[in-house]
Write a protein that holds these residues in place. Structure first.
Motif, PDB file in Angstrom:
ATOM      1  N   ARG A 173       4.191  -1.145  -5.648  1.00 59.76           N
ATOM      2  CA  ARG A 173       4.818  -1.196  -4.342  1.00 59.76           C
ATOM      3  C   ARG A 173       5.775  -2.347  -4.169  1.00 59.76           C
ATOM      4  NH1 ARG A 173      -0.432   1.276  -1.506  1.00 59.76           N
ATOM      5  NH2 ARG A 173      -0.690   2.343  -3.458  1.00 59.76           N
ATOM      6  N   ARG A 200       6.613   0.863   0.800  1.00 61.08           N
ATOM      7  CA  ARG A 200       5.181   0.567   0.828  1.00 61.08           C
ATOM      8  C   ARG A 200       4.416   1.702   1.499  1.00 61.08           C
ATOM      9  NH1 ARG A 200       5.244  -3.918   3.701  1.00 61.08           N
ATOM     10  NH2 ARG A 200       4.018  -3.436   5.544  1.00 61.08           N
ATOM     11  N   ARG A 254      -1.377  -6.847  -3.596  1.00 59.03           N
ATOM     12  CA  ARG A 254      -2.200  -5.684  -3.875  1.00 59.03           C
ATOM     13  C   ARG A 254      -1.341  -4.539  -4.376  1.00 59.03           C
ATOM     14  NH1 ARG A 254      -5.444  -4.239   1.297  1.00 59.03           N
ATOM     15  NH2 ARG A 254      -6.506  -2.883  -0.152  1.00 59.03           N
ATOM     16  N   VAL A 291      -2.826  -2.329   4.965  1.00 59.99           N
ATOM     17  CA  VAL A 291      -1.647  -2.129   4.123  1.00 59.99           C
ATOM     18  C   VAL A 291      -0.401  -1.924   4.981  1.00 59.99           C
ATOM     19  CG1 VAL A 291      -0.580  -0.568   2.465  1.00 59.99           C
ATOM     20  CG2 VAL A 291      -2.951  -1.247   2.164  1.00 59.99           C
ATOM     21  N   SER A 335       1.741   4.046  -0.445  1.00 60.62           N
ATOM     22  CA  SER A 335       0.386   3.944   0.098  1.00 60.62           C
ATOM     23  C   SER A 335      -0.134   5.309   0.513  1.00 60.62           C
ATOM     24  CB  SER A 335       0.367   2.993   1.306  1.00 60.62           C
ATOM     25  OG  SER A 335       0.763   1.697   0.949  1.00 60.62           O
ATOM     26  N   TYR A 379      -0.025  -5.806   7.077  1.00 57.44           N
ATOM     27  CA  TYR A 379      -0.358  -7.146   6.592  1.00 57.44           C
ATOM     28  C   TYR A 379       0.755  -8.147   6.895  1.00 57.44           C
ATOM     29  CZ  TYR A 379       2.966  -6.817   2.765  1.00 57.44           C
ATOM     30  OH  TYR A 379       4.127  -6.719   2.049  1.00 57.44           O
ATOM     31  N   SER A 394       1.576  -9.977  -0.275  1.00 57.84           N
ATOM     32  CA  SER A 394       0.743  -8.794  -0.485  1.00 57.84           C
ATOM     33  C   SER A 394       0.813  -8.329  -1.926  1.00 57.84           C
ATOM     34  CB  SER A 394       1.166  -7.652   0.445  1.00 57.84           C
ATOM     35  OG  SER A 394       0.241  -6.597   0.373  1.00 57.84           O
ATOM     36  N   GLU A 409      -8.593  -0.168   5.434  1.00 51.50           N
ATOM     37  CA  GLU A 409      -7.691  -0.513   4.334  1.00 51.50           C
ATOM     38  C   GLU A 409      -6.274  -0.029   4.628  1.00 51.50           C
ATOM     39  OE1 GLU A 409      -8.476  -1.445   0.539  1.00 51.50           O
ATOM     40  OE2 GLU A 409      -9.515  -2.785   1.897  1.00 51.50           O
ATOM     41  N   THR A 455       6.713  -4.851  -1.912  1.00 48.22           N
ATOM     42  CA  THR A 455       5.947  -5.331  -0.769  1.00 48.22           C
ATOM     43  C   THR A 455       6.808  -5.642   0.444  1.00 48.22           C
ATOM     44  OG1 THR A 455       6.080  -7.586  -1.627  1.00 48.22           O
ATOM     45  CG2 THR A 455       4.169  -6.268  -2.265  1.00 48.22           C
TER      46      THR A 455
END
Length: 471
Positions: free
Chosen positions: A326, A334, A391, A375, A338, A378, A389, A371, A328
């Motif tokens: 991703r 994103r 992740r 996402v 996601s 954030y 981020s 979650e 970010t």
């Protein structure tokens, strides 16, 4: 849950005031717009009416007893067509949010809430949670509206939903078991070279509920006897003192099942600086980075952590992260990636639990739904506005980061691969089995010449486990 019919006029005026507006103030292009940035004082009343109406639709959607089906919407009897329509509306709403067009976003969200359902099929469910994530992004932080959408579960509810997902799905289990197998193999290698004392010290940088460690305890107990017991020490880092205490009690209780295992747990509350654990000479030291590096704010903090590990030179470093690629700082990118990622996870639950399962509803609401909201938001939830981020980065990204900091990958053993595939056979118990070569169900992917194992749903990679040692 807010009930719109309960609002009196005074309550409505209070809610209206919570969406403050200032037509003379423009938000910089690189900041995240909200409704309060786009609604002028002359037109705010109509927009707020739309928000209240949307909340009513959301309230109806959240009613778990109102399962949407053909009897509710005969025009939506085409399941595949309705799914495609929901995905289209989500992308339109996300584009409107990205382009600072809250009016168009609200209209698309109306269409989503009209067709989505927390008790529908997997597409309807994931659409509902992504719609909530977009709605939360639009609303003013700290307002009754924003707080109602962003509200998360109580701590015991969050724990229960995680525990239920861990029990029924291989999503986290496969990664944890693979990491533990690498730890056990490193322990066996060093234990043969250093027979006394038999001490394994695990530094877990994100211990969470500690679910990774019971299986390690059981495996260690099978390697020894009462006359030559193994001491397992876990130094576990976390952000919540109460959760660390509960994790310690949980693991200590489980360890008492094994008379040939001595267990010690030290919980460390994470602060601004890393509190370094006490390491004694002769300990076989391993570092567990499962789901940790992606929680750090930037690559500088990652380098600091890896530099510390190089200084103590553990026998093995295990890394587990959610898989993705991703961008970010690009919201639309994103959002799209996601959506693909979580849609695969929601689909995978069909392989674990029936749609009407109460456990599944809790997992989706109190774990996966939270979650998704994180996402989506954030970048505006972080007070420091300094979170890159990390992740959902790809294996290739983490590989470059580890190698540039002085680590090299370690190949997984055939036993680790076999164990991962066996786990999938044990956990794929609800849906029918898939034929050889068929593109369906959970799958294990061997990657990077055997140095990484990934769990995927069909072709979508979800979680990757890898092992590293100091160069």
């Amino acid at each position: 849950m807010l009930k719109m019919q309960e609002y009196e006029e005074e309550d409505f005026l209070c809610l209206r005031l919570s969406i403050s507006s200032d037509s003379d103030c423009e938000r910089k292009r690189n900041e995240t717009p909200t409704l309060s940035d786009s609604i002028s004082s002359d037109g705010s009343f109509e927009e707020e009416r739309k928000i209240l109406s949307l909340f009513q639709m959301r309230d109806q959607m959240l009613n778990l007893h109102r399962k949407r089906g053909r009897e509710d919407h005969p025009e939506e009897s085409d399941v595949d067509g309705n799914g495609l329509r929901l995905v289209h509306l989500l992308l339109v709403a996300a584009t409107s949010v990205d382009e600072n067009n809250p009016g168009a976003a609200l209209e698309s969200l109306r269409g989503i809430y009209r067709s989505a359902s927390l008790a529908g099929d997997s597409v309807q469910r994931v659409a509902a949670y992504f719609a909530d994530g977009l709605f939360a992004r639009l609303l003013t932080r700290g307002s009754p509206f924003g707080d109602a959408v962003a509200r998360g579960p109580a701590r015991d509810e969050a724990f229960l939903s995680y525990a239920e997902l861990y029990k029924v799905s291989p999503l986290y289990q496969m990664a944890h078991f693979t990491a533990n197998e690498a730890i056990l193999e490193a322990f066996d290698k060093h234990d043969r070279a250093n027979p006394n004392p038999r001490v394994l010290h695990v530094i877990d940088f994100e211990v969470s509920y500690g679910f990774q460690w019971p299986s390690l305890m059981q495996s260690l107990s099978e390697r020894t006897n009462v006359a030559r017991r193994i001491l397992l020490k876990i130094t576990g880092y976390g952000s919540c003192p109460e959760q660390l205490q509960e994790t310690q009690a949980r693991l200590t209780s489980f360890a008492q099942c094994f008379q040939n295992l001595v267990f010690e747990f030290t919980g460390v509350v994470r602060g601004l600086n890393l509190a370094k654990p006490k390491i004694k000479k002769g300990e076989i030291l391993v570092a567990n980075l499962s789901f940790h590096l992606s929680t750090l704010k930037n690559y500088s903090e990652i380098s600091d952590t890896l530099n510390y590990l190089k200084s103590i030179r553990p026998a093995i470093v295990v890394l587990v992260e959610q898989e993705g690629s991703r961008k970010t700082h690009n919201f639309l990118s994103r959002f799209t990636e996601s959506l693909h990622y979580f849609a695969a996870i929601f689909d995978s639950l069909d392989d674990c639990l029936p749609l009407e399962s109460a456990e599944r509803l809790r997992i989706e609401k109190n774990h996966l739904g939270i979650e998704i909201k994180h996402v989506m938001n954030y970048d505006i939830d972080d007070d420091d506005n300094n979170n890159d981020s990390l992740r959902f980065q790809s294996l290739e990204t983490w590989k470059k980061r580890m190698e540039s900091n002085g680590f090299r990958g370690v190949r997984h053993s055939p036993n680790a691969v076999m164990q991962a595939k066996l786990l999938l056979k044990m956990r794929s118990h609800y849906a029918g089995t898939h034929l050889e070569g068929e593109n369906g169900g959970f799958r294990v992917f061997e990657r990077d010449d055997g140095r990484a194992l990934s769990l995927g749903w069909q072709e979508k990679l979800l979680i990757t486990a890898s092992s590293w040692c100091c160069v």
